[in-house]
Write an enzyme that holds these catalytic residues in place. Sequence first.
Site, PDB file in Angstrom:
ATOM      1  N   ASP A   1       0.841  -1.201   0.000  1.00 42.61           N
ATOM      2  CA  ASP A   1       0.000   0.000   0.000  1.00 42.61           C
ATOM      3  C   ASP A   1       0.877   1.252   0.000  1.00 42.61           C
ATOM      4  O   ASP A   1       2.010   1.225   0.494  1.00 42.61           O
ATOM      5  CB  ASP A   1      -0.886  -0.024   1.262  1.00 42.61           C
ATOM      6  CG  ASP A   1      -2.018   0.997   1.180  1.00 42.61           C
ATOM      7  OD1 ASP A   1      -2.283   1.514   0.075  1.00 42.61           O
ATOM      8  OD2 ASP A   1      -2.633   1.276   2.226  1.00 42.61           O
TER       9      ASP A   1
ATOM     10  N   ASN B   1     -10.426  -2.822  -5.898  1.00 43.54           N
ATOM     11  CA  ASN B   1      -9.654  -1.947  -6.794  1.00 43.54           C
ATOM     12  C   ASN B   1     -10.293  -1.969  -8.178  1.00 43.54           C
ATOM     13  O   ASN B   1     -10.452  -0.944  -8.844  1.00 43.54           O
ATOM     14  CB  ASN B   1      -8.206  -2.435  -6.990  1.00 43.54           C
ATOM     15  CG  ASN B   1      -7.311  -2.302  -5.769  1.00 43.54           C
ATOM     16  OD1 ASN B   1      -6.335  -3.029  -5.636  1.00 43.54           O
ATOM     17  ND2 ASN B   1      -7.623  -1.376  -4.875  1.00 43.54           N
TER      18      ASN B   1
HETATM   19  C1  FPP Z   1      -1.810   0.421  -3.292  1.00 46.28           C
HETATM   20  O1  FPP Z   1      -1.426   1.701  -3.601  1.00 46.28           O
HETATM   21  C2  FPP Z   1      -1.400  -0.571  -4.243  1.00 46.28           C
HETATM   22  C3  FPP Z   1      -2.183  -1.089  -5.227  1.00 46.28           C
HETATM   23  C4  FPP Z   1      -3.516  -0.603  -5.594  1.00 46.28           C
HETATM   24  C5  FPP Z   1      -1.780  -2.244  -6.017  1.00 46.28           C
HETATM   25  C6  FPP Z   1      -0.381  -2.703  -5.886  1.00 46.28           C
HETATM   26  C7  FPP Z   1       0.282  -2.601  -7.175  1.00 46.28           C
HETATM   27  C8  FPP Z   1       1.605  -2.556  -7.344  1.00 46.28           C
HETATM   28  C9  FPP Z   1       2.571  -2.682  -6.265  1.00 46.28           C
HETATM   29  C10 FPP Z   1       2.187  -2.335  -8.672  1.00 46.28           C
HETATM   30  C11 FPP Z   1       2.104  -3.449  -9.647  1.00 46.28           C
HETATM   31  C12 FPP Z   1       2.246  -4.804  -9.122  1.00 46.28           C
HETATM   32  C13 FPP Z   1       2.777  -5.813  -9.806  1.00 46.28           C
HETATM   33  C14 FPP Z   1       2.751  -7.183  -9.254  1.00 46.28           C
HETATM   34  C15 FPP Z   1       3.438  -5.617 -11.076  1.00 46.28           C
HETATM   35  P1  FPP Z   1      -2.533   2.821  -3.525  1.00 46.28           P
HETATM   36  O2  FPP Z   1      -2.767   3.293  -4.912  1.00 46.28           O
HETATM   37  O3  FPP Z   1      -3.741   2.333  -2.820  1.00 46.28           O
HETATM   38  O4  FPP Z   1      -1.776   3.887  -2.658  1.00 46.28           O
HETATM   39  P2  FPP Z   1      -2.436   5.038  -1.784  1.00 46.28           P
HETATM   40  O5  FPP Z   1      -3.226   4.361  -0.687  1.00 46.28           O
HETATM   41  O6  FPP Z   1      -1.252   5.793  -1.266  1.00 46.28           O
HETATM   42  O7  FPP Z   1      -3.294   5.853  -2.706  1.00 46.28           O
END
Ligand code: FPP
Length: 300
Positions: free
Chosen positions: A37, A85
Amino acid sequence: MRQSVPSRVHELSAEEALIYRQLDPQKIPQHVAIIMDGNGRWAGKRALKRFLGHQQGAESVQFVVETASRIDLPWLTLYAFSLENNLRRPKAEVSFLMKLLKNYLVGNVKRMNDNNVRMAYIGRTTGLPNEIQDTMQWASEETAKNTGTTLTLALNYGSRSEIVDATRSLVQSLIDEAHTRGCSLEDLLQVDSLDSRIDEAQLSANLYTAHMPDPDLVVRTSGEQRISNFLLWQIAYAEIFVTDRLWPDFRGIHLLEAIQNFQQRERRFGGLGEGTDEHLEGRDDALETPESIAAELARG
Ligand code: FPP
């Protein structure tokens, strides 16, 4: 049974090796699950677009996977894309995440093979675009013979829907069996009771994770203290480690720090701790009255 593989701890960086030397190699968890996250916040802090945070987050994935493989962590599961998501993020962000996943798989299969990492997935993966499903299947086939860490990506994953899917498949298998035997479901349950046909072991065996041990340790980055519908059944007795570090800043050394913290925990699985010397045998009918407890406390 997992085949034993030659140790690769000499491939850790000097900083990682420093932490690794403080770990008990006998107590490396079997399974670490990570809620990645903070990609958006990482980008926001730098006045960058959110997608650049995700892109940087994909880099972190590979660093962490390689450290996991060097310490021979058997199972690493990453929450990469939740059902929520998929439903709640803008279409453009979802399609960027899909593109990133595809590029990640295509760009890293060779490294997975170099690191003896096997790719697997959990989630309602049939709800992902066909092109992505094809790439996922290709990556898992290309790495299927590897015997080191199994990297499982949770994609279009939600724990409640996993439990619903498991229940449906359990009930469907009972209906199929009744059909094969030429009897009704009721008749089948007269022979074997419902209690013996639906229990914890059978439900576990119908989860996406049936072939995996439950996680010992759940790591969540970016400081949020929640589970977000991730492996709810499987983490019943897992230790939880929350770090303020945002996922794009997370590296192998931070995985080792989380494992170090894990090794300092006393796991009880609902039992008593090792240091408990109180014996209650023969005292099960000897409940103290509130007055006698108060008197005992007053005596200090
Ligand atoms: C949370 O960040 C993360 C995600 C929604 C998905 C995780 C994705 C990755 C690590 C990148 C791609 C993965 C692979 C396996 C290639 P957020 O957008 O919720 O962050 P925030 O809470 O700070 O907005």
